[in-house]
Design an enzyme around this catalytic site. Structure first.
Site, PDB file in Angstrom:
ATOM      1  N   ASP A  40      26.505   5.515 -23.902  1.00 25.48           N
ATOM      2  CA  ASP A  40      26.750   4.427 -24.847  1.00 25.48           C
ATOM      3  C   ASP A  40      26.772   4.955 -26.313  1.00 25.48           C
ATOM      4  O   ASP A  40      27.821   5.343 -26.607  1.00 25.48           O
ATOM      5  CB  ASP A  40      25.398   3.663 -24.728  1.00 25.48           C
TER       6      ASP A  40
ATOM      7  N   ASP B  39      24.015   7.724 -15.933  1.00 31.15           N
ATOM      8  CA  ASP B  39      24.682   6.387 -15.473  1.00 31.15           C
ATOM      9  C   ASP B  39      25.518   5.843 -16.648  1.00 31.15           C
ATOM     10  O   ASP B  39      26.668   5.244 -16.217  1.00 31.15           O
ATOM     11  CB  ASP B  39      23.544   5.587 -15.222  1.00 31.15           C
TER      12      ASP B  39
HETATM   13  C1  PRP Z   1      20.369   4.547 -20.701  1.00 34.73           C
HETATM   14  C2  PRP Z   1      21.028   5.621 -19.956  1.00 34.73           C
HETATM   15  C3  PRP Z   1      21.212   6.599 -21.006  1.00 34.73           C
HETATM   16  C4  PRP Z   1      21.040   5.787 -22.590  1.00 34.73           C
HETATM   17  C5  PRP Z   1      22.405   6.048 -23.068  1.00 34.73           C
HETATM   18  O1  PRP Z   1      18.823   4.851 -20.713  1.00 34.73           O
HETATM   19  O2  PRP Z   1      20.480   5.896 -18.636  1.00 34.73           O
HETATM   20  O3  PRP Z   1      20.103   7.373 -20.754  1.00 34.73           O
HETATM   21  O4  PRP Z   1      20.673   4.816 -22.085  1.00 34.73           O
HETATM   22  O5  PRP Z   1      22.460   5.438 -24.247  1.00 34.73           O
HETATM   23  P1  PRP Z   1      22.869   6.201 -25.466  1.00 34.73           P
HETATM   24  O6  PRP Z   1      24.140   6.750 -25.254  1.00 34.73           O
HETATM   25  O7  PRP Z   1      22.793   4.838 -26.336  1.00 34.73           O
HETATM   26  O8  PRP Z   1      21.842   7.196 -25.910  1.00 34.73           O
HETATM   27  P2  PRP Z   1      17.651   3.665 -20.837  1.00 34.73           P
HETATM   28  O9  PRP Z   1      17.180   4.237 -22.232  1.00 34.73           O
HETATM   29  O10 PRP Z   1      18.242   2.518 -20.654  1.00 34.73           O
HETATM   30  O11 PRP Z   1      16.568   4.318 -19.845  1.00 34.73           O
HETATM   31  P3  PRP Z   1      16.688   4.219 -18.372  1.00 34.73           P
HETATM   32  O12 PRP Z   1      17.636   5.236 -17.907  1.00 34.73           O
HETATM   33  O13 PRP Z   1      15.190   4.356 -17.652  1.00 34.73           O
HETATM   34  O14 PRP Z   1      17.137   2.860 -17.889  1.00 34.73           O
END
Ligand code: PRP
Length: 181
Positions: A103, A100
């Site tokens: 980051d 999704d």
């Molecule tokens: C979010 C997203 C990615 C990750 C990206 O997941 O779905 O997996 O963060 O961030 P990064 O590039 O800084 O690693 P999250 O940890 O919020 O969990 P979720 O998908 O269960 O909401």
């Protein structure tokens, strides 16, 4: 009501639908004659995954992983844990990782390493949204829906504190929701 916590709608349902269709069409062209395996990184990608797979006009297979950063909070800690692994072997497969949001890149940096070791034929990354200014790892998406500013966004799968994933649009959360007095 969850809608009252949204300051501004960033992408409407219609904008999401049309961009996801374009991504699906691009993947359909690029993978013509092949059967990609789409790997959804849960939980945030579940809605995007459901829409994206239906926008691809090829035989695809799907699999799911649950990955989470160690520690709580809004900033990724850099360490990643596999909470649920894939169900099937990926050896020799053309993988498309579906996210999704991209980051810091920590999650995918780690995941790419783990998956590469399992000898797929190829790996590409498809993310709905990208925040390039937040990147701390050398990760780039092969398919990206939207490049977005560094705002606190929710909806269409993305949460705050586990909530707002079911908003049909992507919106910016009101700071009053996450900034406690
Ligand atoms: C979010 C997203 C990615 C990750 C990206 O997941 O779905 O997996 O963060 O961030 P990064 O590039 O800084 O690693 P999250 O940890 O919020 O969990 P979720 O998908 O269960 O909401």
């Amino acid at each position: 009501m969850m809608h009252k916590d949204v300051e501004k709608i960033l992408y409407t349902e219609e904008e999401l639908r049309s961009r996801v269709k374009e991504l699906g069409a691009q993947i359909t062209t690029d993978y013509a004659g092949r059967e990609p395996l789409l790997v959804s990184v849960l939980r945030g990608s579940y809605i995007f995954m459901a829409d994206l797979t239906r926008a691809i006009g090829l035989n695809v297979t799907v699999d799911f992983m649950v990955v989470s950063s160690y520690g709580a909070g809004t900033v990724s800690s850099g360490q990643v844990e596999i909470k649920k692994d894939l169900s099937d072997s990926i050896e020799g497969r053309d993988l498309i990782i579906v996210e999704d949001i991209l980051d810091s890149g920590n999650t995918l940096y780690y995941l790419m390493e783990v998956l590469r070791a399992r000898k797929p034929a190829s790996i590409r990354i498809c993310t709905l949204m990208d925040k390039p200014e937040r990147r701390s790892q050398p990760i780039t998406a092969d398919y990206c829906g939207f490049t977005i500013p560094d705002a606190f966004i929710v909806g269409y799968g993305l949460d705050y504190d586990g909530k707002y994933r079911n908003l049909p649009y992507v919106g910016i959360l009101k700071p009053s929701v996450y900034k406690k007095p």
